[in-house]
Design an enzyme around this catalytic site. Structure first.
Site, mmCIF file in Angstrom:
data_model
loop_
_atom_site.group_PDB
_atom_site.id
_atom_site.type_symbol
_atom_site.label_atom_id
_atom_site.label_comp_id
_atom_site.label_asym_id
_atom_site.label_seq_id
_atom_site.Cartn_x
_atom_site.Cartn_y
_atom_site.Cartn_z
ATOM 1 N N GLY A 1 0.819 -1.220 0.000
ATOM 2 C CA GLY A 1 0.000 0.000 0.000
ATOM 3 C C GLY A 1 0.845 1.258 0.000
ATOM 4 C CB ALA A 2 4.199 1.978 -1.167
ATOM 5 C CB SER B 1 -2.232 6.878 -1.168
ATOM 6 O OG SER B 1 -2.927 6.006 -0.310
ATOM 7 N N GLY B 2 -0.773 7.929 1.177
ATOM 8 C CA GLY B 2 -0.743 8.052 2.626
ATOM 9 C C GLY B 2 0.577 7.666 3.279
ATOM 10 N N GLY C 1 2.144 4.791 3.544
ATOM 11 C CA GLY C 1 3.048 3.928 2.775
ATOM 12 C C GLY C 1 3.897 4.727 1.802
ATOM 13 C CB SER D 1 -4.619 1.880 14.620
ATOM 14 O OG SER D 1 -5.117 3.175 14.896
ATOM 15 C CE1 TYR E 1 -8.179 0.548 9.251
ATOM 16 C CE2 TYR E 1 -8.657 1.256 11.502
ATOM 17 C CZ TYR E 1 -7.817 1.236 10.395
ATOM 18 O OH TYR E 1 -6.615 1.911 10.447
HETATM 19 P P1 NDP Z 1 -4.417 5.189 2.675
HETATM 20 O O1 NDP Z 1 -5.786 4.832 2.247
HETATM 21 O O2 NDP Z 1 -3.827 6.460 2.219
HETATM 22 O O3 NDP Z 1 -3.409 4.022 2.255
HETATM 23 C C1 NDP Z 1 -3.789 2.696 2.244
HETATM 24 C C2 NDP Z 1 -3.016 1.972 1.177
HETATM 25 O O4 NDP Z 1 -3.442 0.611 1.161
HETATM 26 C C3 NDP Z 1 -3.277 2.510 -0.229
HETATM 27 O O5 NDP Z 1 -2.064 2.533 -0.910
HETATM 28 C C4 NDP Z 1 -4.205 1.497 -0.819
HETATM 29 O O6 NDP Z 1 -4.114 1.381 -2.221
HETATM 30 C C5 NDP Z 1 -3.678 0.240 -0.164
HETATM 31 N N1 NDP Z 1 -4.605 -0.868 -0.284
HETATM 32 C C6 NDP Z 1 -5.897 -0.925 0.085
HETATM 33 N N2 NDP Z 1 -6.411 -2.112 -0.249
HETATM 34 C C7 NDP Z 1 -5.423 -2.828 -0.827
HETATM 35 C C8 NDP Z 1 -5.351 -4.116 -1.392
HETATM 36 N N3 NDP Z 1 -6.408 -4.920 -1.476
HETATM 37 N N4 NDP Z 1 -4.184 -4.535 -1.893
HETATM 38 C C9 NDP Z 1 -3.101 -3.725 -1.867
HETATM 39 N N5 NDP Z 1 -3.116 -2.495 -1.354
HETATM 40 C C10 NDP Z 1 -4.270 -2.048 -0.847
HETATM 41 O O7 NDP Z 1 -4.430 5.098 4.268
HETATM 42 P P2 NDP Z 1 -3.280 5.335 5.369
HETATM 43 O O8 NDP Z 1 -2.023 5.731 4.733
HETATM 44 O O9 NDP Z 1 -3.873 6.160 6.412
HETATM 45 O O10 NDP Z 1 -3.148 3.861 5.963
HETATM 46 C C11 NDP Z 1 -1.929 3.172 6.013
HETATM 47 C C12 NDP Z 1 -1.859 2.335 7.274
HETATM 48 O O11 NDP Z 1 -1.842 3.189 8.405
HETATM 49 C C13 NDP Z 1 -3.028 1.390 7.474
HETATM 50 O O12 NDP Z 1 -2.539 0.163 7.970
HETATM 51 C C14 NDP Z 1 -3.854 2.063 8.551
HETATM 52 O O13 NDP Z 1 -4.586 1.128 9.299
HETATM 53 C C15 NDP Z 1 -2.755 2.693 9.365
HETATM 54 N N6 NDP Z 1 -3.139 3.777 10.249
HETATM 55 C C16 NDP Z 1 -3.637 4.946 9.738
HETATM 56 C C17 NDP Z 1 -3.977 5.974 10.592
HETATM 57 C C18 NDP Z 1 -4.521 7.256 10.099
HETATM 58 O O14 NDP Z 1 -4.841 8.103 10.936
HETATM 59 N N7 NDP Z 1 -4.659 7.470 8.778
HETATM 60 C C19 NDP Z 1 -3.788 5.847 12.037
HETATM 61 C C20 NDP Z 1 -3.253 4.573 12.449
HETATM 62 C C21 NDP Z 1 -2.929 3.603 11.581
HETATM 63 P P3 NDP Z 1 -4.832 2.422 -3.213
HETATM 64 O O15 NDP Z 1 -3.925 3.609 -3.263
HETATM 65 O O16 NDP Z 1 -4.869 1.665 -4.486
HETATM 66 O O17 NDP Z 1 -6.164 2.730 -2.640
HETATM 67 MG MG1 PMR Z 2 -10.867 9.259 17.032
HETATM 68 C C1 PMR Z 2 -7.064 11.391 22.025
HETATM 69 C C2 PMR Z 2 -8.066 11.186 21.345
HETATM 70 C C3 PMR Z 2 -8.218 10.566 20.028
HETATM 71 C C4 PMR Z 2 -7.289 10.057 19.126
HETATM 72 C C5 PMR Z 2 -5.785 10.052 19.250
HETATM 73 C C6 PMR Z 2 -8.024 9.538 18.024
HETATM 74 C C7 PMR Z 2 -7.447 8.897 16.920
HETATM 75 N N1 PMR Z 2 -9.363 9.746 18.244
HETATM 76 C C8 PMR Z 2 -9.514 10.375 19.477
HETATM 77 C C9 PMR Z 2 -10.698 10.748 20.090
HETATM 78 C C10 PMR Z 2 -11.977 10.699 19.517
HETATM 79 N N2 PMR Z 2 -12.258 10.192 18.288
HETATM 80 C C11 PMR Z 2 -13.184 11.183 20.121
HETATM 81 C C12 PMR Z 2 -13.278 11.832 21.489
HETATM 82 C C13 PMR Z 2 -14.210 10.944 19.216
HETATM 83 C C14 PMR Z 2 -15.681 11.249 19.363
HETATM 84 C C15 PMR Z 2 -15.978 12.579 18.846
HETATM 85 C C16 PMR Z 2 -13.597 10.328 18.068
HETATM 86 C C17 PMR Z 2 -14.309 9.946 16.942
HETATM 87 C C18 PMR Z 2 -13.734 9.263 15.887
HETATM 88 C C19 PMR Z 2 -14.409 8.734 14.720
HETATM 89 C C20 PMR Z 2 -15.846 8.822 14.373
HETATM 90 N N3 PMR Z 2 -12.372 8.949 15.798
HETATM 91 C C21 PMR Z 2 -12.205 8.239 14.666
HETATM 92 C C22 PMR Z 2 -13.412 8.097 14.002
HETATM 93 C C23 PMR Z 2 -13.160 7.341 12.826
HETATM 94 O O1 PMR Z 2 -13.952 6.991 11.961
HETATM 95 C C24 PMR Z 2 -11.703 6.956 12.834
HETATM 96 C C25 PMR Z 2 -11.648 5.475 13.051
HETATM 97 O O2 PMR Z 2 -12.060 4.957 14.035
HETATM 98 O O3 PMR Z 2 -11.083 4.762 12.118
HETATM 99 C C26 PMR Z 2 -11.047 3.376 12.442
HETATM 100 C C27 PMR Z 2 -11.130 7.655 14.020
HETATM 101 C C28 PMR Z 2 -9.832 7.758 14.516
HETATM 102 N N4 PMR Z 2 -9.527 8.397 15.697
HETATM 103 C C29 PMR Z 2 -8.160 8.365 15.879
HETATM 104 C C30 PMR Z 2 -7.577 7.682 14.775
HETATM 105 C C31 PMR Z 2 -6.110 7.426 14.604
HETATM 106 C C32 PMR Z 2 -8.605 7.311 13.949
HETATM 107 C C33 PMR Z 2 -8.467 6.630 12.623
HETATM 108 C C34 PMR Z 2 -7.659 5.718 12.134
HETATM 109 C C35 PMR Z 2 -7.157 4.425 12.659
HETATM 110 O O4 PMR Z 2 -7.304 3.964 13.745
HETATM 111 O O5 PMR Z 2 -6.487 3.869 11.876
#
Ligand code: NDP
Ligand code: PMR
Ligand code: LMG
Length: 401
Positions: free
Chosen positions: A96-97, A99-100, A102, A229, A276
């Site tokens: 998944g490199a 975007s984002g 990766g 995460s 997820y």
């Molecule tokens: P993005 O959506 O930007 O990146 C995800 C990547 O995964 C994309 O390159 C996507 O490809 C690829 N992908 C999805 N499905 C497949 C598949 N079937 N086969 C191969 N590649 C696939 O999201 P993030 O950069 O945010 O996510 C990267 C990682 O970070 C994930 O593991 C996520 O759980 C983790 N993470 C993200 C957080 C956040 O706040 N964003 C917080 C904590 C963890 P394509 O470009 O083709 O869609």
């Molecule tokens: Mg969350 C310290 C507080 C904190 C942090 C670090 C995150 C990270 N979130 C926090 C708090 C809250 N979130 C609170 C108080 C709420 C209610 C308003 C809240 C809500 C919320 C939603 C609806 N947060 C979310 C969502 C998502 O849809 C995201 C998710 O759960 O993805 C699975 C998300 C996230 N919060 C984070 C992080 C890192 C995510 C997304 C990505 C992930 O875990 O990969």
């Protein structure tokens, strides 16, 4: 209504300005109207607004990867300074490199001049374009096809990788999908619920197959990293936002996760956001089980991490527009958990290559000064019994047992 009220509290001057090549890339892909995937929709929103970013200490895309470990963790298998002088370029596979996180990690590693990155992506063209756009040099990366939602594709990727005759020094399991608004489950090629099928089962097979290749590498610090995460960890505030992760007794997974009995690991009703978070728990449990089974024997370092909340990535592409609009400012100004893609990429690049992050079995996190530390996983995400059971059930599903 509550949300509208909250939104009205947003300062009218909130403007979003993402800097650097990443933003240019996103703008370009938007402006050209070339729609690679829905992923860009999420990014379009953040392009309409500009978040005034606090200036980071280091310029964007600096080539320096710094690690300031809070807990000093001397690595067991690092090269001596003498060896390092002659050390060859490392090869890192990153799933998944395209975007984002990766892409940012691939860029950070490539910029050091010490790594060749295999960008393992489902959309070849998108990955190629992304790499060019962030300014990676041709000799620093290779795009290879990998669709984690197909076990056949995982096997084909492993074959193709072996045919390149490159050594494998680091594997980064990064790709993921998140379907928070889906009412019905969707499924992988082999019929597993898509989020767990892609994020966990696809990576589970990939990591098992590539373990042999890692073993054979003569690189001084061989590593396998699975991105975890905070939201899968119920010992945190973020992990307590419903729906909470919970694998239960794995009855849904054991019965095939194919929607006939259930498409959820715990056997419950389908919930995309929970699926997820459950998949992230699986990622963190798998990393620890790999550590227990293989670290001593192979010398490979197994690690997971929470890189911070990268609220602008394509991960949120399927969330409702209001969420995509409010989530970045919410994380930036209220929870203060926000990190830019570039900063998150540098963090993951540290876990790939920094000698001070060479300890195995660790779930890394970073504090507000961007100092890394060994974080505690939740009770469930560190349950060794569950990890073993997950391993055994997953082996059966991917055809390894
Ligand atoms: P993005 O959506 O930007 O990146 C995800 C990547 O995964 C994309 O390159 C996507 O490809 C690829 N992908 C999805 N499905 C497949 C598949 N079937 N086969 C191969 N590649 C696939 O999201 P993030 O950069 O945010 O996510 C990267 C990682 O970070 C994930 O593991 C996520 O759980 C983790 N993470 C993200 C957080 C956040 O706040 N964003 C917080 C904590 C963890 P394509 O470009 O083709 O869609
Ligand atoms: Mg969350 C310290 C507080 C904190 C942090 C670090 C995150 C990270 N979130 C926090 C708090 C809250 N979130 C609170 C108080 C709420 C209610 C308003 C809240 C809500 C919320 C939603 C609806 N947060 C979310 C969502 C998502 O849809 C995201 C998710 O759960 O993805 C699975 C998300 C996230 N919060 C984070 C992080 C890192 C995510 C997304 C990505 C992930 O875990 O990969
Ligand atoms: C759920 O919906 C689904 O229901 C569930 O099935 C699952 O899919 C889940 O995790 C996925 O998503 C998502 C979301 C819908 O619902 C919730 O998150 C419920 C909680 C929402 C409650 C928000 C109340 C806000 C309280 C925060 C306090 C902030 C108040 C501001 C006061 C400032 C004082 C200084 O919701 C949406 O679709 C959009 C929700 C966006 C969530 C992000 C959080 C919004 C917070 C809004 C504040 C924005 C402020 C910006 C910065 C201001 C700076 C001053």
């Amino acid at each position: 209504m509550a949300l509208q009220a909250a939104y009205s509290l947003l300062p009218s001057t909130v403007s979003i300005r993402k800097e650097g090549k990443f933003n240019a890339y996103l703008k370009e892909t938007t402006l050209t109207g070339f729609s690679f995937s829905n992923h860009l929709k999420a990014d379009n929103i953040s392009n309409l607004l500009t978040i005034k970013e606090q200036r980071r200490q280091s310029p964007r895309f600096s080539t320096v990867i710094r690690a300031q470990t809070v807990t000093a963790t001397p690595p067991s298998n690092e090269a001596s300074p003498e060896q390092k002088k002659t050390q060859r370029k490392g090869t890192a596979v990153i799933t998944g490199a395209s975007s984002g996180l990766g892409l940012a990690t691939a860029k950070a590693l490539a910029d050091t001049g010490k790594w060749h990155v295999i960008m393992a992506c489902r959309n070849f063209l998108k990955a190629e374009k992304a790499a060019k756009f962030v300014g990676m040099s041709k000799e620093d990366y290779t795009v290879m096809h990998l669709d984690l939602a197909s076990l056949e594709s995982v096997k084909q990727f492993v074959d193709s990788f072996r045919r390149t005759e490159r050594p494998l020094d680091v594997l980064v399991c990064n790709a993921a999908v998140y379907q928070p608004t889906a009412k019905e489950p969707s499924f992988t090629a082999e019929g597993f619920e898509l989020s767990v099928g892609t994020n966990h089962l696809g990576h589970f097979l990939l990591s098992r197959l590539l373990l042999d290749d890692l073993k054979q590498s003569d690189y001084p610090s061989k590593r396998m990293i699975i991105v975890g995460s905070i939201t899968g960890n119920t010992n945190t505030l973020a992990g307590n936002v419903p729906p909470k992760a919970n694998l239960g007794d794995l009855r849904g997974l054991a019965s095939g996760l194919n929607g006939q009995n259930s498409s959820m690991i715990d056997g419950g009703e389908y919930d995309g956001a929970k699926a997820y978070k459950d998949s992230k728990v699986c990622n963190m449990l798998t990393m620890q089980e790999l550590h227990r089974r293989y670290h001593e024997e192979t010398g490979v370092t197994f690690a997971s991490l929470y890189p911070g909340c990268i609220a602008t990535t394509g991960l949120f592409r399927e969330h409702v527009p209001l969420f995509r609009l409010l989530f970045p400012p919410f994380q930036k100004y209220i929870t203060k958990g926000y990190v830019s893609e570039e900063e998150a990429g540098k963090r993951l690049a540290q876990v790939v290559s920094d000698p001070s992050l060479g300890k195995s079995g660790v779930y890394w996190s970073w504090n507000n000064n961007s100092s890394s530390f060994e974080n505690q996983l939740s009770k469930e995400a560190s349950d060794a019994e569950k990890a073993k059971k997950l391993w055994e059930v997953s082996e059966k599903l991917v055809g390894l047992a």
